[in-house]
Design a protein around this motif. Structure first.
Motif, PDB file in Angstrom:
ATOM      1  N   GLU A  34      -8.467  10.918   0.790  1.00 52.65           N
ATOM      2  CA  GLU A  34      -8.811  10.265  -0.474  1.00 52.65           C
ATOM      3  C   GLU A  34     -10.169  10.726  -0.983  1.00 52.65           C
ATOM      4  OE1 GLU A  34      -6.517   8.958  -1.996  1.00 52.65           O
ATOM      5  OE2 GLU A  34      -5.274   7.632  -0.776  1.00 52.65           O
TER       6      GLU A  34
ATOM      7  N   HIS B 110       0.841  -1.198   0.000  1.00 51.45           N
ATOM      8  CA  HIS B 110       0.000   0.000   0.000  1.00 51.45           C
ATOM      9  C   HIS B 110       0.880   1.254   0.000  1.00 51.45           C
ATOM     10  CE1 HIS B 110      -3.871   1.978   1.752  1.00 51.45           C
ATOM     11  NE2 HIS B 110      -3.341   2.667   0.775  1.00 51.45           N
TER      12      HIS B 110
ATOM     13  N   GLU C 189       1.318   4.290  -2.917  1.00 57.93           N
ATOM     14  CA  GLU C 189       1.197   5.742  -2.736  1.00 57.93           C
ATOM     15  C   GLU C 189       2.406   6.434  -3.369  1.00 57.93           C
ATOM     16  OE1 GLU C 189      -1.467   7.042  -1.424  1.00 57.93           O
ATOM     17  OE2 GLU C 189      -2.371   5.482  -0.185  1.00 57.93           O
TER      18      GLU C 189
ATOM     19  N   ALA D 245      -9.798   3.187  -4.549  1.00 59.45           N
ATOM     20  CA  ALA D 245      -8.950   3.108  -3.357  1.00 59.45           C
ATOM     21  C   ALA D 245      -9.796   3.308  -2.100  1.00 59.45           C
ATOM     22  CB  ALA D 245      -7.831   4.139  -3.430  1.00 59.45           C
TER      23      ALA D 245
ATOM     24  N   GLN E  20     -10.304   0.956   1.039  1.00 62.23           N
ATOM     25  CA  GLN E  20      -9.660   1.406   2.272  1.00 62.23           C
ATOM     26  C   GLN E  20     -10.622   1.698   3.410  1.00 62.23           C
ATOM     27  OE1 GLN E  20      -7.047   4.557   0.988  1.00 62.23           O
ATOM     28  NE2 GLN E  20      -5.888   3.161  -0.305  1.00 62.23           N
TER      29      GLN E  20
HETATM   30 FE   LIG Z   1      -4.163   4.736  -1.143  1.00 62.20          FE
END
Ligand SMILES: [Fe+2]
Ligand SMILES: [Fe+2]
Ligand SMILES: [Fe+2]
Lengths: 323, 249
Positions: free
Chosen positions: A168, A51, A55, A142, A146
């Protein structure tokens, strides 16, 4: 490798394992100092590391457009977004470090091709609309992935995800807003938006991973509370959320099998090209080499900088402050 | 052109072109913390650009927007100093460029925060904190890398040798500066030059770096006479607006 871990984990179920599982079932968070099965630790390191790398590598396709953003406002928003992504990488590396691996080790794994990152970032950003599509679809996917991780059984990961998810959702709205401006614009701009959706739709669906029946990691991760939903559940949710947004934009989702299924209260949709997915994972996507090369170059070119700071710190005989 | 408009454009163009150069590091910096710091500085600089262009556009009164100023002016009308357009040869050049700019920018913003012009005063009061933070950060890194390893010292000295002649363009003065100072809008240039000298002499000495003894002075940016790098920066930055004239984004 992972499958072996799961098996050996099953073979030697100790009292500790039972107590551990009970804790998870009771919804008590696992913290860095707590005992944990080796498989749990390794799974988390792998997942958080992936993860974090996603990013970091994710800065590249979007960074590709910062210097070309069409307005000052869009430029500022994109810069802020890419900065957020780097920040996410940082929180996540810190979370992984609580499990006994260093950021440098994880970086080396990434550069050696031993650690993966989200395959989506191996696709190129060819037009400005791709920046909109990434925010809208990729950050959108995402978030789907998440949000459940905010309830992950491992405390530091769960807390990192809470911070990350907030940002996000900004990214997703900003991406959607880029698309909105394009579809309200000229014919060229509309075509640019549709083209971006055509190219990013299927890779976005692949972000949820292979179908449940083909996913090796799912079952044990679910028991351990590292994963809350299956890949297919999340993919369905994403499609159900995104198709009406595409309709609102006046764009066509590039899937001839897409249709509303009244009975299940969701969309039926086509199968992503899993061969393509596997190829990209294996390193044969359009930009795999460019992405890794860029990260390798940043690492190599930055060696003198990191060493210089270390050398200075040593001269001061102060605690090492390089990173 | 009106002196005030010229002054605002020079300030805004410095911020934009440096922001553009800074942003090129996104995802390519030597450590994650520097990726974040460079994005953050770029963001501050783009924000400052918008404010300066806002003042310029308003004073000009021709109905141009800040975006028009950024994306539709040709190279000869950009008035940034040559220093900020210098390329990212390595991270040392990027840091040194930033430091030299900050060493000029902070005293400038501190004085502008007392400007007789309300818009300028408000802008500077709003942004001076950012600029102070940039200088604190770049000064710290210059000292640590200058007085770091043999290689980091050499790279920082190379960067200083290359970039120093361009500082003449930050400190250059003309009748626009004289008029701005007369009207109390901007500080007397000599004051900023003095602050710049004090800052750089002290810091570069701490960094064990030597200010090059050179008679070379590279100027002209403030009059729109740039180095060959500038055209490429603009070609890249303006490409969408130029390809799709009149489109809204
Ligand atoms: Fe992410
Ligand atoms: Fe992120
Ligand atoms: Fe994001």
């Amino acid at each position: 490798m992972y499958a072996q871990l799961v098996e050996s984990g099953k073979a030697e179920t100790s009292e500790q394992d039972v107590a551990f599982q009970k804790r998870i079932d009771d919804g008590i968070r696992i913290e860095p100092k707590d005992w944990m099965p080796e498989g749990y630790r390794k799974t988390l390191i792998r997942q958080i590391g992936q993860h974090a790398h996603s990013e970091i590598v994710g800065q590249l396709p979007e960074g590709n457009w910062i210097t070309r953003a069409p307005t000052l406002q869009r430029k500022a928003i994109l810069l802020a977004k890419v900065q957020d992504e780097a920040g996410h990488g940082l929180y996540l590396y810190c979370a992984a470090e609580t499990l006994g691996i260093s950021r440098d080790e994880m970086t080396e794994q990434l550069l050696a091709g031993k650690a993966k990152y989200s395959s989506i970032f191996n696709y190129p950003t060819l037009t400005w609309a791709d920046i909109g599509a990434i925010g809208w679809l990729v950050d959108g996917a995402a978030i789907m992935n998440q949000v459940p991780l905010q309830r992950c059984s491992y405390g530091p990961y769960s807390r990192a995800m809470i911070r990350i998810c907030k940002e996000e959702s900004f990214h997703q709205r900003q991406g959607f807003d880029i698309m909105r401006a394009l579809v309200e614009g000229t014919e060229d701009q509309k075509a640019m938006a549709q083209d971006a959706l055509n190219r990013w739709w299927w890779p976005s669906l692949m972000m949820f991973g292979p179908s449940d029946k083909d996913s090796v990691h799912s079952e044990q991760s679910m028991r351990w509370g590292i994963k809350q939903n299956t890949n297919d559940e999340l993919r369905q949710k994403f499609v159900d959320q995104t198709v009406p947004q595409a309709e609102w934009l006046g764009l066509t989702v590039p899937d001839s099998e897409l249709s509303w299924n009244e009975e299940k209260g969701g969309y039926d949709f086509g199968e992503p090209d899993w061969n393509e997915f596997m190829e990209v994972i294996k390193g044969n996507g359009p930009c795999n080499r460019e992405r890794l090369e860029a990260r390798q170059k940043a690492w190599d070119d930055g060696a003198w900088f990191r060493e210089g700071l270390m050398a200075h710190a040593e001269k001061q005989s102060a605690p090492i402050a390089a990173e | 052109m009106d002196a005030f408009v010229t002054f605002c454009l020079r300030m805004g163009d410095n911020a934009l072109i440096l922001g553009q150069r800074t942003a090129e590091w996104c995802g390519h910096a030597p450590v994650l913390e520097e990726d974040i710091a460079f994005a953050n500085m770029g963001l501050d600089l783009i924000g400052q650009t918008q404010l300066w262009y806002g003042l310029a556009a308003e004073a000009e009164g021709k109905g141009r927007t800040p975006d028009d100023l950024a994306f539709l002016r040709p190279e000869r009308q950009f008035l940034n100093s040559l220093l900020v357009e210098q390329p990212n040869t390595d991270f040392g050049h990027a840091l040194m460029r930033q430091y030299l700019f900050d060493a000029w920018h902070l005293p400038m913003q501190e004085e502008l925060a007392k400007s007789s012009h309300e818009g300028v005063r408000g802008l500077a009061q709003k942004t001076v904190k950012e600029v102070r933070y940039h200088l604190d950060r770049s000064r710290d890194l210059i000292v640590r890398l200058g007085d770091g390893s043999e290689e980091s010292h050499k790279r920082m000295q190379d960067a200083l040798d290359w970039l120093w002649p361009f500082t003449a363009d930050l400190l250059a003065t003309d009748e626009v500066d004289a008029q701005m100072a007369d009207e109390g809008i901007a500080p007397v240039p000599a004051l900023i030059a003095k602050a710049f000298d004090a800052e750089t002499q002290a810091t570069l000495a701490r960094a064990t770096l030597t200010i090059p003894e050179t008679r070379l002075r590279r100027t002209g940016g403030r009059d729109g006479i740039h180095t060959e790098h500038m055209g490429y920066i603009l070609a890249e930055m303006q490409s969408l607006q130029r390809t799709y004239p009149g489109a809204r984004w």
